[in-house]
Write a protein that holds these residues in place. Structure first.
Motif, PDB file in Angstrom:
ATOM      1  N   ARG A   1      35.800  55.780   9.133  1.00 35.92           N
ATOM      2  CA  ARG A   1      36.046  57.189   8.775  1.00 35.92           C
ATOM      3  C   ARG A   1      34.730  57.806   8.327  1.00 35.92           C
ATOM      4  O   ARG A   1      33.836  57.111   7.839  1.00 35.92           O
ATOM      5  CB  ARG A   1      37.041  57.301   7.614  1.00 35.92           C
ATOM      6  CG  ARG A   1      38.410  56.800   7.914  1.00 35.92           C
ATOM      7  CD  ARG A   1      39.357  56.987   6.722  1.00 35.92           C
ATOM      8  NE  ARG A   1      38.878  56.275   5.541  1.00 35.92           N
ATOM      9  CZ  ARG A   1      38.823  56.792   4.317  1.00 35.92           C
ATOM     10  NH1 ARG A   1      39.197  58.029   4.081  1.00 35.92           N
ATOM     11  NH2 ARG A   1      38.397  56.070   3.298  1.00 35.92           N
ATOM     12  N   TRP A   2      34.639  59.111   8.483  1.00 39.64           N
ATOM     13  CA  TRP A   2      33.454  59.854   8.057  1.00 39.64           C
ATOM     14  C   TRP A   2      33.921  61.029   7.220  1.00 39.64           C
ATOM     15  O   TRP A   2      34.896  61.703   7.571  1.00 39.64           O
ATOM     16  CB  TRP A   2      32.675  60.362   9.268  1.00 39.64           C
ATOM     17  CG  TRP A   2      32.242  59.262  10.177  1.00 39.64           C
ATOM     18  CD1 TRP A   2      31.065  58.562  10.105  1.00 39.64           C
ATOM     19  CD2 TRP A   2      32.963  58.734  11.285  1.00 39.64           C
ATOM     20  NE1 TRP A   2      31.035  57.624  11.099  1.00 39.64           N
ATOM     21  CE2 TRP A   2      32.185  57.704  11.844  1.00 39.64           C
ATOM     22  CE3 TRP A   2      34.204  59.019  11.856  1.00 39.64           C
ATOM     23  CZ2 TRP A   2      32.592  56.966  12.943  1.00 39.64           C
ATOM     24  CZ3 TRP A   2      34.623  58.281  12.945  1.00 39.64           C
ATOM     25  CH2 TRP A   2      33.808  57.271  13.479  1.00 39.64           C
TER      26      TRP A   2
ATOM     27  N   GLU B   1      29.986  57.133   5.810  1.00 35.82           N
ATOM     28  CA  GLU B   1      30.670  56.421   6.878  1.00 35.82           C
ATOM     29  C   GLU B   1      31.270  55.197   6.193  1.00 35.82           C
ATOM     30  O   GLU B   1      30.530  54.417   5.585  1.00 35.82           O
ATOM     31  CB  GLU B   1      29.674  55.998   7.959  1.00 35.82           C
ATOM     32  CG  GLU B   1      30.293  55.170   9.066  1.00 35.82           C
ATOM     33  CD  GLU B   1      29.247  54.749  10.077  1.00 35.82           C
ATOM     34  OE1 GLU B   1      29.164  55.386  11.139  1.00 35.82           O
ATOM     35  OE2 GLU B   1      28.498  53.785   9.785  1.00 35.82           O
TER      36      GLU B   1
ATOM     37  N   THR C   1      33.672  64.467  11.850  1.00 38.89           N
ATOM     38  CA  THR C   1      33.731  63.692  13.086  1.00 38.89           C
ATOM     39  C   THR C   1      32.538  62.746  13.104  1.00 38.89           C
ATOM     40  O   THR C   1      31.566  62.920  12.347  1.00 38.89           O
ATOM     41  CB  THR C   1      33.659  64.602  14.325  1.00 38.89           C
ATOM     42  OG1 THR C   1      32.368  65.223  14.358  1.00 38.89           O
ATOM     43  CG2 THR C   1      34.766  65.652  14.320  1.00 38.89           C
ATOM     44  N   ALA C   2      32.591  61.772  13.989  1.00 40.14           N
ATOM     45  CA  ALA C   2      31.461  60.858  14.153  1.00 40.14           C
ATOM     46  C   ALA C   2      30.212  61.642  14.545  1.00 40.14           C
ATOM     47  O   ALA C   2      29.112  61.379  14.038  1.00 40.14           O
ATOM     48  CB  ALA C   2      31.777  59.797  15.193  1.00 40.14           C
TER      49      ALA C   2
ATOM     50  N   GLU D   1      29.439  64.787  13.854  1.00 41.17           N
ATOM     51  CA  GLU D   1      28.923  65.527  12.700  1.00 41.17           C
ATOM     52  C   GLU D   1      28.142  64.611  11.772  1.00 41.17           C
ATOM     53  O   GLU D   1      27.079  64.978  11.275  1.00 41.17           O
ATOM     54  CB  GLU D   1      30.069  66.196  11.939  1.00 41.17           C
ATOM     55  CG  GLU D   1      30.692  67.350  12.683  1.00 41.17           C
ATOM     56  CD  GLU D   1      31.974  67.833  12.043  1.00 41.17           C
ATOM     57  OE1 GLU D   1      32.223  69.065  12.110  1.00 41.17           O
ATOM     58  OE2 GLU D   1      32.754  67.011  11.491  1.00 41.17           O
TER      59      GLU D   1
END
Length: 103
Positions: A3-4, A19, A84-85, A87
């Motif tokens: 998760r971010w 992260e 999001t990944a 971002e």
């Protein structure tokens, strides 16, 4: 599952970007301070462990900082904002570039 997210710590005036793995441990962490968003950390737990094994921990921490030392579910009084990944990668790359420069 990775998760971010980001969260703002008002008392420090710092945006933290994380992260985290499925267990809540921080694998990468970015920090921006002040109204200009100056990068002050962009640390990877894996890189930190490698630097420690190589006897280069002081140099790594001086350049990139370090990651949180407890799982995120143990933290109080923060409000995570999902990322999001892509971002997260954007802020990661920006911070790493800045921290590697001569400033």
């Amino acid at each position: 599952m990775t998760r971010w997210f980001r969260a703002y710590w008002d008392d420090e005036g710092v945006w933290f970007y994380f992260e985290v793995d499925a267990d809540g441990w921080v694998s990468r962490q970015v920090e921006f301070r002040g109204p200009d968003g100056i990068p002050i950390a962009a640390a990877s737990l894996t890189e930190w462990q490698q630097a420690q094994a190589a006897g280069q921990l002081g140099q790594y921490e001086a350049t990139y900082g370090l990651t949180a030392e407890s799982p995120v579910q143990e933290w109080d009084e923060y409000e995570p904002i999902a990322l999001t990944a892509a971002e997260f990668e954007h802020v990661w790359n920006r911070a790493r570039q800045y921290l590697r420069s001569d400033r």
